[in-house]
Structure formats: C-alpha cells, structure tokens
Design an enzyme around this catalytic site. Sequence first.
Site, short mmCIF file in Angstrom:
data_model
loop_
_atom_site.label_atom_id
_atom_site.label_comp_id
_atom_site.label_asym_id
_atom_site.label_seq_id
_atom_site.Cartn_x
_atom_site.Cartn_y
_atom_site.Cartn_z
N ASP A 149 0.94 -1.25 -0.11
CA ASP A 149 0.02 -0.07 -0.03
C ASP A 149 1.12 1.38 -0.14
O ASP A 149 0.22 2.33 0.28
CB ASP A 149 -0.97 -0.08 1.12
N HIS A 201 22.44 3.48 -20.62
CA HIS A 201 21.56 3.44 -19.68
C HIS A 201 21.68 2.80 -18.27
O HIS A 201 20.99 2.38 -17.71
CB HIS A 201 20.29 3.27 -20.16
N ASP A 234 25.65 10.84 -15.37
CA ASP A 234 24.67 11.38 -16.11
C ASP A 234 23.73 11.59 -15.24
O ASP A 234 22.92 10.62 -14.71
CB ASP A 234 24.40 10.76 -17.31
N ASP A 288 20.16 18.38 -17.27
CA ASP A 288 20.78 17.15 -17.49
C ASP A 288 21.99 17.55 -17.85
O ASP A 288 22.31 17.79 -18.90
CB ASP A 288 19.84 16.55 -18.67
N HIS A 339 24.27 6.74 -30.49
CA HIS A 339 23.19 7.71 -30.18
C HIS A 339 22.89 8.98 -30.97
O HIS A 339 24.01 9.42 -31.48
CB HIS A 339 22.83 7.77 -28.81
N HIS A 380 18.72 16.11 -27.08
CA HIS A 380 17.23 16.10 -27.21
C HIS A 380 16.47 17.24 -26.39
O HIS A 380 17.42 18.02 -25.72
CB HIS A 380 17.02 14.75 -26.26
N HIS A 389 13.23 14.28 -21.43
CA HIS A 389 13.31 14.29 -22.70
C HIS A 389 11.98 15.03 -23.06
O HIS A 389 11.15 14.17 -23.41
CB HIS A 389 13.37 12.64 -23.17
N GLU A 449 25.13 16.27 -26.42
CA GLU A 449 25.71 15.40 -25.55
C GLU A 449 26.64 14.09 -26.44
O GLU A 449 25.95 12.84 -26.59
CB GLU A 449 24.62 14.47 -24.50
N TYR A 494 31.92 5.11 -26.61
CA TYR A 494 32.00 4.08 -25.81
C TYR A 494 32.60 2.80 -26.32
O TYR A 494 32.26 2.30 -27.25
CB TYR A 494 30.40 3.56 -25.61
N ARG A 506 31.27 10.65 -22.20
CA ARG A 506 29.98 11.33 -22.54
C ARG A 506 30.10 13.08 -22.06
O ARG A 506 30.62 12.95 -20.74
CB ARG A 506 28.65 10.78 -22.42
N GLU A 566 27.67 16.31 -21.76
CA GLU A 566 26.51 16.74 -22.06
C GLU A 566 26.20 18.25 -21.21
O GLU A 566 26.60 18.39 -20.13
CB GLU A 566 25.26 15.75 -21.35
#
Length: 431
Positions: free
Chosen positions: A33, A236, A253, A264, A343, A347, A354, A378, A382, A399, A401
């Site tokens: 709950d 991710h 990130d 971000d 990628h 964005h 996003h 970004e 990799y 990366r 960004e």
Amino acid sequence: MHPYSSRRERLLADLPAGVLILPTAPEQTRNADSTFPFRYDSSFYYLTGFEEPEAVYAQVIGDTPQAVLFCRPKDETHEIWDGYRYGPAAAQEKFGFDAAYSTDDLDAEMIKLLSNQPRVYFAFGHNPGWDLRLAGWINAVRAKARSGVHAPTELVDISARIDEMRLFKDAHEIDIMRRAGLINTAAHRRAMRTARPGQFEYEVEAELMHEYYRSGSRFPAYSSIVASGPNACVLHYGENNRRMQDGELLLIDAGCEIEGYASDITRTFPINGKFSGEQKAVYELVLAAHAAALQEALPGRSYDAMHQAAVNVLTQGLIDLDLIQGPFADAIEQSTYRQFYMHKTGHWLGLDVHDAGAYKQQNGDWRVLEPGMAFTIEPGLYIRPAANVPKAFEQIGVRIEDNIVITADGHDVLTADCPVAVAEIEALMRG
C-alpha cells in the site's frame, strides 16, 4: 495575468468549439500500500500549475468559455494523515479557474460539460484508464438523446498542440532551468571533489543527492547514472553499485528538478584525478565534437546539423586513433563510427528530461532551431573490447552533456559553469 491562465488562452486560440479534458498523472504503487512520490503530468502542470494528484482540467471552448478544475475535496481526516489539500474553493482562486469541483462530482459534472458539445479535445493513448472513462462519459451523454441532448461526434488529439507550445520556453521557464543547471553544476563539482578509488558508485550518487536536497531540489529529474570503468560503456546503466577502481573513468549523467523543470548534465573524469594518455585522447575528441555541435546551435540552423557536426569530428578522430578505418567519406557513408557512437547528439529539455516537441516537420525535414528551444548537446564514445580495439582503449566510456537554449542571436549554455576542460577537472580533483 496568471502565467497558467495565459498559457491556456494561447492553447485555445482559434480552436473550434468543444471541451478539452486533461487529467494529471495517476499515483503509482511502489509495493503493497506504499506509493512512489507523486509527480504530476507535465502538460497538465504546464497549463494549470496544480501539483496535487487526482486532478482534471476541463475547458469549455466557444462563445461562453469556462476553465474548470476538478480536485480532491477538503478532508480533515485525510489531511491529518497525508497533508494539506487545496480543495476546490482555494484552488479556483489561486490558480485562476472559472469554476472548481470536487473529484467526487467528476462523472456527473463532466457529463453536463460534454452535453451538446460538438467535439472533445483529449490526449489519447497516454492512459488507457482515462481513455475508457472518457468513452463512458460520451456514452452517458448519448443515452440522453431522447431528451434532445447530443453527444460530441468528433474526437481531437490535443497532444501535438500542447507539445509545440512546451517546446518554446519563455523567460520564466528559462530562469527556472538556469537555477536547475546551477544546482546540478554544484552537484557535479561535488562529485569530482569527493570521488576516490575504492568507493562504491552509490557513494558518489549520495553526494549528488546531498547537493540537490540542500539546494532545494527534492527529486532528481531522472535516475542518476554513476558509471565507472566498463559501466561507462553502458548507455543507460543504473545499478550504481560497483566498487570504483584506480585508473578508471567515472561517467556521471545526472540531473535535478526544480519547479518541475529538469537539468541534465553528463561529465566524465578520472577516478584518481589524472587522465591517462588514452583516456585524455578520447575525452578531448568528445570535447571537440561537443564544441563542433555547439557551433551549430544557432537560430535558423537545422536541428540535425549539431549531430552531423559531432559525427564528423568523432569519425575523423576515430580514424586518427586507428579505431576505425578511413578514408573519412567511406567511414561516414558506412557509419563505421556507430561501433563507438550509437545515439543522437541531444534531445529537447524542459518539464520532461526528454521533453515534448517534434524533431522533424511533417514533410520529414528536420526542424529549424528557433529562440526559446531548449535542448542538450551530448556526444560520446563508448569503447568496448573488440578485435579492432587496442587494449589500452578498452572500457573507455566518455560522454559530455550540457543544457542549451537558443536565443535571438545565438545560444545560451545554462550549464557553462560545470568543469569540462581536462586541466580544470584535474585541478578541481587535486583540491
């Protein structure tokens, strides 16, 4: 004028008569709950400013327009257990509605609002339960046909129109996003100062959250990625439970949320405070791609121009590092860079990390950048183990960004204070 009222007026301009219905997000059960902390639907909040669950915004459009809010009733017992509720009367006054009702009256009042209306505007497909409930209301109106009442015959998806509005940030929104960027910058700086070999990734995540909380951001904008060593090559990654090793990179990130708006930022740095030769080569290549993309962040340029600029720099750099084979034109045509960069380069950014808004026009062309558009840049690389990868480059994931807003004559980097140059990062980590 109330900012939310102004947005509602802009949304409704030139819309044919009907009724718009927009519910907020449902509460989500975590287990048993217990529920997750409630987060309102972004489009609902954009138009109402109302943060409580179980709310619905309805708008009669036509000769006698009326903005209506349905919200939870005042209830002393519930407020003892769960906290303050506005209730319809206070909500109507504070948020600029023409009328407000208890959610207990939602079904009866909605049938009245839909009666003798030609069309319904709704965000179809976002929540099957609400789709069914709308169908029930329309059927209830149809059941009154013998008494001379007619039901809406046209259903219009309002999502794209709201999304297009949200794509263009006003000065108030940009100020909030700038504050979010400053808080997030402080969090990333804190992570750089405190990260050490031997720590677990979640210890660094705790430093981020500490900075968010102490600065007034109660929630991250999304699940933080704190990825060391090989985890930096997982786009991710989210477990954040690995022990960090000397000589590895740490890719973070992470973003905070302020008044619903996201920041971000991604930064990558050496856990021991010093880039190796190969790490520095890859990092500075990604940084150069970031700079090339930023040069294309100008009003009148294609959105995709930023990505293409980054791809060009990364491709030539991968050839120079002997990680892919040239010549350059062949590498671009065959997309061999995608082994290491798979990628897009950014964005939209706003109430959602996003954020809402189309990237292409209906004719298939990439849309043109205009003042008020906010987004990330970004690029990354990799480098997983593979037959064509020298040992020294294995498991290097980078990366970088930042958060950008297009202005009338260029762009504004909302996260420009976050360290990004090699020398700046290493100096900060030396303390």
